[in-house]
Design a protein around this motif. Structure first.
Motif, short mmCIF file in Angstrom:
data_model
loop_
_atom_site.label_atom_id
_atom_site.label_comp_id
_atom_site.label_asym_id
_atom_site.label_seq_id
_atom_site.Cartn_x
_atom_site.Cartn_y
_atom_site.Cartn_z
N SER A 256 -48.13 -29.48 -34.32
CA SER A 256 -47.25 -30.66 -34.49
C SER A 256 -46.89 -30.95 -35.94
O SER A 256 -46.35 -32.01 -36.24
CB SER A 256 -47.86 -31.92 -33.85
OG SER A 256 -48.92 -32.43 -34.62
N ASN A 257 -47.12 -30.01 -36.83
CA ASN A 257 -46.84 -30.21 -38.27
C ASN A 257 -45.52 -29.54 -38.66
O ASN A 257 -45.39 -28.32 -38.63
CB ASN A 257 -48.00 -29.63 -39.06
CG ASN A 257 -47.85 -29.67 -40.59
OD1 ASN A 257 -48.72 -29.19 -41.29
ND2 ASN A 257 -46.78 -30.22 -41.11
N LEU A 258 -44.55 -30.37 -39.02
CA LEU A 258 -43.26 -29.87 -39.50
C LEU A 258 -43.19 -29.99 -41.01
O LEU A 258 -43.54 -31.03 -41.57
CB LEU A 258 -42.13 -30.72 -38.88
CG LEU A 258 -40.72 -30.42 -39.40
CD1 LEU A 258 -40.21 -29.09 -38.85
CD2 LEU A 258 -39.76 -31.56 -39.05
N HIS A 259 -42.75 -28.93 -41.68
CA HIS A 259 -42.46 -29.05 -43.11
C HIS A 259 -40.97 -29.25 -43.31
O HIS A 259 -40.15 -28.58 -42.68
CB HIS A 259 -42.90 -27.79 -43.88
CG HIS A 259 -44.38 -27.68 -44.02
ND1 HIS A 259 -45.13 -28.67 -44.61
CD2 HIS A 259 -45.25 -26.72 -43.66
CE1 HIS A 259 -46.41 -28.30 -44.61
NE2 HIS A 259 -46.52 -27.13 -44.03
N VAL A 260 -40.65 -30.18 -44.20
CA VAL A 260 -39.27 -30.38 -44.62
C VAL A 260 -39.27 -30.10 -46.11
O VAL A 260 -39.92 -30.82 -46.87
CB VAL A 260 -38.83 -31.84 -44.38
CG1 VAL A 260 -37.36 -32.01 -44.74
CG2 VAL A 260 -39.09 -32.27 -42.95
N ALA B 212 -49.04 -34.69 -42.58
CA ALA B 212 -49.80 -33.95 -41.57
C ALA B 212 -50.98 -33.25 -42.20
O ALA B 212 -52.04 -33.16 -41.60
CB ALA B 212 -48.89 -32.92 -40.91
N GLU B 213 -50.81 -32.73 -43.45
CA GLU B 213 -51.88 -31.90 -44.02
C GLU B 213 -52.00 -31.95 -45.53
O GLU B 213 -53.06 -31.64 -46.06
CB GLU B 213 -51.71 -30.43 -43.57
CG GLU B 213 -50.41 -29.80 -44.07
CD GLU B 213 -50.29 -28.30 -43.79
OE1 GLU B 213 -51.18 -27.74 -43.15
OE2 GLU B 213 -49.30 -27.71 -44.24
N HIS B 214 -50.98 -32.31 -46.28
CA HIS B 214 -51.08 -32.28 -47.75
C HIS B 214 -51.80 -33.50 -48.32
O HIS B 214 -52.27 -33.46 -49.45
CB HIS B 214 -49.70 -32.17 -48.39
CG HIS B 214 -48.97 -30.90 -48.06
ND1 HIS B 214 -47.63 -30.73 -48.28
CD2 HIS B 214 -49.41 -29.74 -47.51
CE1 HIS B 214 -47.26 -29.52 -47.89
NE2 HIS B 214 -48.32 -28.90 -47.41
N GLY B 215 -51.88 -34.57 -47.56
CA GLY B 215 -52.54 -35.78 -48.06
C GLY B 215 -51.56 -36.73 -48.75
O GLY B 215 -50.35 -36.49 -48.77
N ILE C 16 -42.04 -13.88 -45.43
CA ILE C 16 -40.89 -14.75 -45.24
C ILE C 16 -41.38 -16.19 -45.03
O ILE C 16 -40.91 -17.13 -45.68
CB ILE C 16 -40.06 -14.32 -44.00
CG1 ILE C 16 -39.56 -12.89 -44.19
CG2 ILE C 16 -38.93 -15.31 -43.75
CD1 ILE C 16 -38.21 -12.75 -44.79
N ARG C 17 -42.35 -16.36 -44.17
CA ARG C 17 -42.86 -17.70 -43.88
C ARG C 17 -43.48 -18.35 -45.12
O ARG C 17 -43.20 -19.49 -45.45
CB ARG C 17 -43.87 -17.62 -42.71
CG ARG C 17 -44.73 -18.83 -42.50
CD ARG C 17 -43.91 -20.09 -42.22
NE ARG C 17 -44.77 -21.27 -42.15
CZ ARG C 17 -45.18 -21.97 -43.20
NH1 ARG C 17 -44.79 -21.64 -44.42
NH2 ARG C 17 -45.96 -23.01 -43.04
N GLU C 18 -44.37 -17.59 -45.80
CA GLU C 18 -45.04 -18.18 -46.96
C GLU C 18 -44.06 -18.39 -48.11
O GLU C 18 -44.24 -19.28 -48.94
CB GLU C 18 -46.23 -17.30 -47.39
CG GLU C 18 -47.37 -17.39 -46.37
CD GLU C 18 -48.49 -16.37 -46.58
OE1 GLU C 18 -48.43 -15.59 -47.54
OE2 GLU C 18 -49.43 -16.37 -45.74
N GLY D 81 -42.57 -24.83 -40.15
CA GLY D 81 -43.92 -25.39 -40.13
C GLY D 81 -44.82 -24.85 -39.06
O GLY D 81 -44.47 -23.94 -38.31
N HIS D 82 -46.00 -25.48 -39.03
CA HIS D 82 -47.07 -25.06 -38.13
C HIS D 82 -46.85 -25.78 -36.81
O HIS D 82 -47.64 -26.63 -36.40
CB HIS D 82 -48.42 -25.42 -38.73
CG HIS D 82 -48.49 -25.24 -40.22
ND1 HIS D 82 -48.65 -24.01 -40.80
CD2 HIS D 82 -48.40 -26.11 -41.26
CE1 HIS D 82 -48.67 -24.15 -42.12
NE2 HIS D 82 -48.51 -25.40 -42.42
N ILE D 83 -45.75 -25.46 -36.15
CA ILE D 83 -45.28 -26.29 -35.05
C ILE D 83 -46.29 -26.37 -33.90
O ILE D 83 -46.38 -27.39 -33.22
CB ILE D 83 -43.92 -25.75 -34.55
CG1 ILE D 83 -42.88 -25.88 -35.67
CG2 ILE D 83 -43.44 -26.48 -33.31
CD1 ILE D 83 -42.71 -27.28 -36.22
ZN ZN Z 1 -48.31 -26.13 -44.39
#
Ligand code: ZN
Ligand code: LAC
Length: 458
Positions: free
Chosen positions: A379-383, A415-418, A325-327, A374-376
């Motif tokens: 501190s990383n939120l995905h929108v 946060a992580e994708h660059g 579900i998450r992925e 996200g990887h809360i």
């Molecule tokens: Zn991610």
């Protein structure tokens, strides 16, 4: 001119390492965003560091742009050709060179798939601290070049924290081999950090020494339902206090959970009616004792009102069903043209950010479907935005709205994708003019002819 260069590259690398024309498959035209695919001039497929070096010497001498490519799972456009580049694919520079059990390190070649590195570490009784949904196709060199994050950052840090040593080929072909195995090495500047997260603009990663962690005896996984964002934060700190550490803490707002659950054929592991969902993982050292501590921690959280409902996975299969579900939230782009943004801000403000951002988006684009997850724990939120239209103007304006909100909350646009190409115009939201000026000076010093992945990051 182009045929001169190709002849020189063929003479240096051999014919089979230089693809041109119809031999260039569509796979080299784009990263996982699917945005603006473009075929490169040629694709180089070196097998060794020496061949990467030789290729860069030729390209630098001819001032031809070189675009390094790994597994093409990136989400910022960094590996997508803009036109006129020669792609240098690391796909044949693969293999594990060594596991050093005493140092607890693994030495890998850049093109090795992340999952392969994980498997070899596991067979040796260790665990790699890096994991992400695209593990099967992402390459370790690309993970390092983009300083990838993923689902274990809360416990082990980002890709940067896994790297002890690095081999990099510079723009002029110089090979900088620094395959350090020590956690402590304070001998002047730690140059590897320049290249980690540089998205192929400062050098090409060819090999790396990664640190390994002890393999946990078992991983406990639970899916939890929570009443509010405050409960999500309280639960995170409660779990860390009770267990000493958690190895993953992934949150989904109702919209994200529902988005995937409604689109899957099977029944979701929990009803779609709860305000928040969290997948929590605890990597332990003693299966029975850890399971008991995990259950007690969850029962306490339930008793204190942080959790509405909780399911502990009783098998790896059940744990996978939770992770699917998450992925899955980030895997529907082919269906709805989703855009995946990766912002960060202090954990305590994320709940308020989501309400503000959702309100701004709904006011302008009622048909747009946003999902928040996200990887809360780090501190990383995905929108993720499903704009419901191909209109590039709408997509851009919706992104602008999210980034304006991020700026108001003093967060980071990535946060992580660059940065790649897709976030370049907003870099100044998250970096000062002085920081950006120093980045330009570094770029000029390391790549004076500007041949490495031009048009990206800066
Ligand atoms: Zn991610
Ligand atoms: C994820 C990607 C979008 O976390 O980073 O699913």
């Amino acid at each position: 001119v182009a045929s001169d260069i190709l002849a020189a590259l063929r003479a240096t690398l051999g014919n089979d390492a230089v693809l041109t024309g119809d031999a260039i498959g569509p796979r080299y035209a784009c990263d996982a965003t699917g945005v603006a695919p473009k075929l490169p001039l040629a694709v180089l497929r070196p097998r060794t560091t020496e061949e990467v070096s030789a290729a860069l010497q030729v390209c630098n001498a001819h001032r031809v742009a070189v675009l390094p490519q790994g597994g093409l799972t990136g989400l910022a456009g960094a590996a997508t050709p803009l036109g006129g580049e020669i792609v240098l694919s690391l796909e044949r520079l693969t293999g594990i060179e060594e596991v050093d059990p005493a140092a607890a390190t693994i030495t890998v070649r850049a093109g090795t798939p992340l999952q392969r590195v994980q498997e070899v570490a596991d067979e040796a009784g260790y665990m790699l601290g890096l994991d992400l949904g695209a593990r099967g196709s992402a390459q370790i060199g690309g993970n390092i070049a983009t300083n990838a994050g993923g689902i274990r950052v809360i416990r082990y840090g980002m890709a940067r924290e896994q790297v002890l040593g690095l081999e990099v080929v510079l723009a002029d072909g110089t090979v900088m081999t620094s395959l350090n195995k020590m956690l402590k090495n304070n001998a002047a500047y730690d140059l590897k950090h320049l290249f980690i997260g540089s998205e192929g603009t400062l050098g090409i990663v060819t090999r790396a020494v990664l640190r390994l962690h002890p393999r946990p005896a078992g991983i406990l996984t639970a899916l939890c339902a929570l009443p509010s964002y405050q409960a999500v934060v309280d639960f995170l700190r409660h779990a860390q206090r009770a267990l000493g550490q958690v190895s993953a803490f992934e949150a989904m707002w109702n919209d994200a959970y529902r988005f995937v659950a409604d689109r899957r054929a099977d029944n979701p592991p929990m009803p779609v009616t709860h305000p928040f969902y969290v997948i929590i993982e605890h990597a332990g050292t003693d299966l029975e004792a850890d399971a008991a501590a995990f259950e007690t921690m969850l029962a306490d959280a339930h008793g204190q009102g942080m959790l509405i409902d909780v399911t502990v996975a009783q098998s790896e299969k059940q744990a996978r069903a939770m992770w699917v579900i998450r992925e899955g939230v980030a895997e529907w782009e082919a269906v709805v043209g989703q855009i995946h943004l990766d912002v960060s801000m202090p954990i305590g403000t994320i709940g308020e950010f989501v309400e503000d951002c959702r309100g701004r988006l709904a006011a302008r684009w009622p048909a747009l479907i946003p999902t928040f997850y996200g990887h809360i724990g780090d501190s990383n939120l995905h929108v993720s935005l499903a704009p419901g239209t191909d209109d590039a103007g709408v997509r851009h304006a919706a992104e602008q709205t999210v980034y304006d909100t991020v700026r108001d909350f003093k967060g980071s646009i990535s946060a992580e994708h660059g940065i790649g190409t897709l976030k370049r115009e907003w870099l100044s939201y998250s970096r000062t003019p002085e920081e950006i000026a120093l980045m330009h000076r570094l770029k000029t010093a390391l790549d004076p002819n500007g041949i490495l992945n031009p048009g990206k990051v800066l």
